[in-house]
Design an enzyme around this catalytic site. Structure first.
Site, PDB file in Angstrom:
ATOM      1  N   GLU A 204       5.738  -3.276   1.036  1.00 32.89           N
ATOM      2  CA  GLU A 204       5.800  -2.967  -0.392  1.00 32.89           C
ATOM      3  C   GLU A 204       5.006  -1.686  -0.596  1.00 32.89           C
ATOM      4  OE1 GLU A 204       7.590  -4.426  -2.501  1.00 32.89           O
ATOM      5  OE2 GLU A 204       7.906  -6.477  -1.833  1.00 32.89           O
TER       6      GLU A 204
ATOM      7  N   CYS B 208       1.929  -0.381  -8.812  1.00 31.83           N
ATOM      8  CA  CYS B 208       2.997   0.196  -7.985  1.00 31.83           C
ATOM      9  C   CYS B 208       4.227   0.486  -8.816  1.00 31.83           C
ATOM     10  CB  CYS B 208       3.320  -0.740  -6.833  1.00 31.83           C
ATOM     11  SG  CYS B 208       3.618  -2.423  -7.360  1.00 31.83           S
TER      12      CYS B 208
ATOM     13  N   THR C 190       0.871   4.899   5.068  1.00 32.02           N
ATOM     14  CA  THR C 190       0.279   3.790   5.840  1.00 32.02           C
ATOM     15  C   THR C 190       1.368   2.831   6.301  1.00 32.02           C
ATOM     16  OG1 THR C 190      -1.757   3.994   4.556  1.00 32.02           O
ATOM     17  CG2 THR C 190      -1.489   1.981   5.826  1.00 32.02           C
ATOM     18  N   GLY C 191       2.340   2.564   5.448  1.00 30.09           N
ATOM     19  CA  GLY C 191       3.456   1.693   5.828  1.00 30.09           C
ATOM     20  C   GLY C 191       4.193   2.236   7.046  1.00 30.09           C
TER      21      GLY C 191
ATOM     22  N   GLY D  20       0.838  -1.194   0.000  1.00 30.66           N
ATOM     23  CA  GLY D  20       0.000   0.000   0.000  1.00 30.66           C
ATOM     24  C   GLY D  20       0.869   1.238   0.000  1.00 30.66           C
TER      25      GLY D  20
END
Ligand code: NAD
Length: 471
Positions: free
Chosen positions: A243, A277, A225-226, A221
């Site tokens: 990722e 991505c 958020t990571g 994502g």
């Protein structure tokens, strides 16, 4: 109309305890189904079920694990048409691409089934035998995004199962149904509690990343958020595979063959409507080729048939959600204000859906927002360069480093440029190609850890050294 799948906790279909939420069809912008939302109490139940199942699942013989993964692949194959339709309805992509996604899910499952978990002999001497073994981690939490929802779920779940872990998975609330259906199918093969699903919004994801019963989070994502997941995961030192976002640069050298390259660049920049991505997200073209390549890309873009993914002949679907569409529009408007040439597209199509045609933007300065920010949608900025060192510096002047590419006829020269790019994968005369046997991941703020191949598999294990004294 699709059948609405359920959450599965401990092998049982479960109705979410929270208020349901609406899932939108991106082709119309309207809700087409309600999805039940699970609670944090249900998350506790799912984690407890996964922990209980782990006690026996971790000892499943290798041959049985492999056979079960192949059976799961069979189930996906038998239900391919249904899964593809769900993907189109909630994600928006054209049917042919959804079918490709389901095909990828099957191929990745079969490939992962056949991977071996190595035992490495570190020392075999009269004094001792030292072996490096790999042990499963326990309960793996998987949190997935909305762009390739089924494929990414498979990328997370299959290596976790193959290495003897159990799983709690939370799909994006924008695209939950494909994953809920996948988990229903997996539960026809594996024992109760081995794979559990949790539909819900970011609150469930956040609770997962802080949950003391989860030993690893695999997350695909956005970078913000990571970062939240990483700080939340510190409580029990969860293992992490992150990722995250990218802003991949492609560099076109003077000697590039435009006949070959223009269609390939279009394909890799606009794969899944640019919502990939590792799509090519900013294109740097040598001044000698600039006008010609911009013209060719604009021509290919204007030949696309844009529409809902279920419509016959459509080659280009909608943006998945309103928020992403708003970002794409904002970046294009900002580029216009900077004096850029929008060569094609550049306006949302009429109607209620999130349809936005493939858009090529030329004449931009490298500092424009459209170049510096990840657009994650159907617009490609094309930037002119004259000096090779300058363009390498521009490509690397980014906080993220997922992929990159160099395009040219002299492969050795392209290779020397490629080796200077700061990213996890660099392609020459290609971009965005991911393969089940090639480890894939980012550097810098695109995350850490890899997926795929043996290296990706081993991310779901911890090392145990066995030291046998012969003294
Ligand atoms: P997102 O970060 O908004 O959401 C991803 C998932 O995280 C969703 O399931 C969401 O509900 C959940 N989530 C949201 N907040 C959370 C929190 N605080 N704690 C835990 N979980 C939370 O990302 P997105 O918009 O779904 O996806 C787009 C982004 O993903 C882009 O930046 C793209 O580049 C990136 N992406 C990266 C890869 C890769 O392999 N590197 C692949 C696909 C997408």
């Amino acid at each position: 109309m699709i059948n609405i799948p359920s959450n599965i906790i401990n092998g049982q279909a479960v109705k979410g305890a929270e208020a349901p939420f609406s899932v939108i069809d991106p082709a119309t912008g309207e809700g087409f189904a309600e999805c039940s939302a699970t609670s944090t109490a249900q998350l506790d139940e799912a984690v407890a079920a996964a922990a209980e199942a782990f006690k026996t699942w971790q000892h499943t013989p290798d041959a049985e694990l492999k056979a079960m993964l192949h059976k799961i692949a069979d189930k996906i194959e038998e239900n391919a048409a249904e899964l593809a339709e769900i993907v189109v309805r909630e994600q928006g992509k054209p049917m042919a691409l959804a079918q490709m996604e389901v095909g990828g899910a099957i191929a990745w499952t079969r490939y992962t089934a056949e991977l071996e978990i190595p035992v490495k002999v570190i020392e075999d001497s009269p004094e001792r035998l030292v072996e490096l073994h790999r042990k499963p981690l326990g309960v793996v939490g998987s949190i997935t995004p909305w762009n390739w929802p089924l494929m990414i779920a498979v990328w997370h779940v299959m290596p976790a199962l193959r290495t003897g872990n159990t799983v709690v998975i939370k799909p994006s609330s924008l695209t939950p149904f494909n994953t809920l259906r996948l988990v229903e199918l997996i539960n026809e093969v594996v024992p109760a509690g081995v794979v559990n699903s949790m539909s819900g919004e970011c609150g469930i994801g956040s609770a997962m990343s802080g949950h003391s019963g989860i030993n690893k989070i695999v997350f695909t994502g956005s970078t913000p958020t990571g970062q939240k997941i990483m700080s939340n995961a510190a409580g029990n030192l969860k293992r992490l595979t992150l990722e995250l976002g990218g802003n991949d640069a492609g560099i076109v050298l003077e000697d590039a063959d435009l006949d070959k390259l223009a269609p390939a660049i279009f394909q890799t920049a606009f794969l899944n409507m640019g919502q990939t991505c590792a799509a090519l997200k900013r294109l740097y073209v040598h001044e000698s080729q600039y006008d010609e390549l911009c013209g060719r890309l604009a021509k290919i873009a204007s030949e696309q048939k844009v529409g809902g993914g279920l419509e016959e002949g459509v080659t280009f679907g909608p943006v998945q959600n309103e928020k992403q569409l708003a970002l794409v529009k904002e970046l294009v408007e900002d580029a216009r204000k900077q004096g850029a040439d929008v060569l094609c597209g550049g306006e949302q199509l009429p109607g209620g859906g999130y349809l936005y045609p493939p858009t090529i933007v030329a004449g931009l300065n490298n500092s424009a927002r459209l170049v510096q920010e990840e657009q994650f949608g159907p617009v490609l900025p094309v930037i002119k360069y004259t000096d090779l060192d300058d363009v390498i510096a521009m490509a690397n002047a980014s906080d993220v480093g997922l992929g990159g590419s160099v395009w040219g006829t002299d492969v050795e020269r392209a290779r020397s440029v490629a080796s200077q790019l700061e990213c996890g994968t660099v392609w020459i005369n290609n971009h965005a190609e991911v393969l089940p046997h090639c480890p894939f991941g980012g550097c810098k703020m695109s995350g850490f850890g890899v997926e795929f191949g043996e290296e990706g598999l081993l991310e779901y294990t911890s090392v145990q050294l066995m030291n046998i004294s012969r003294g």
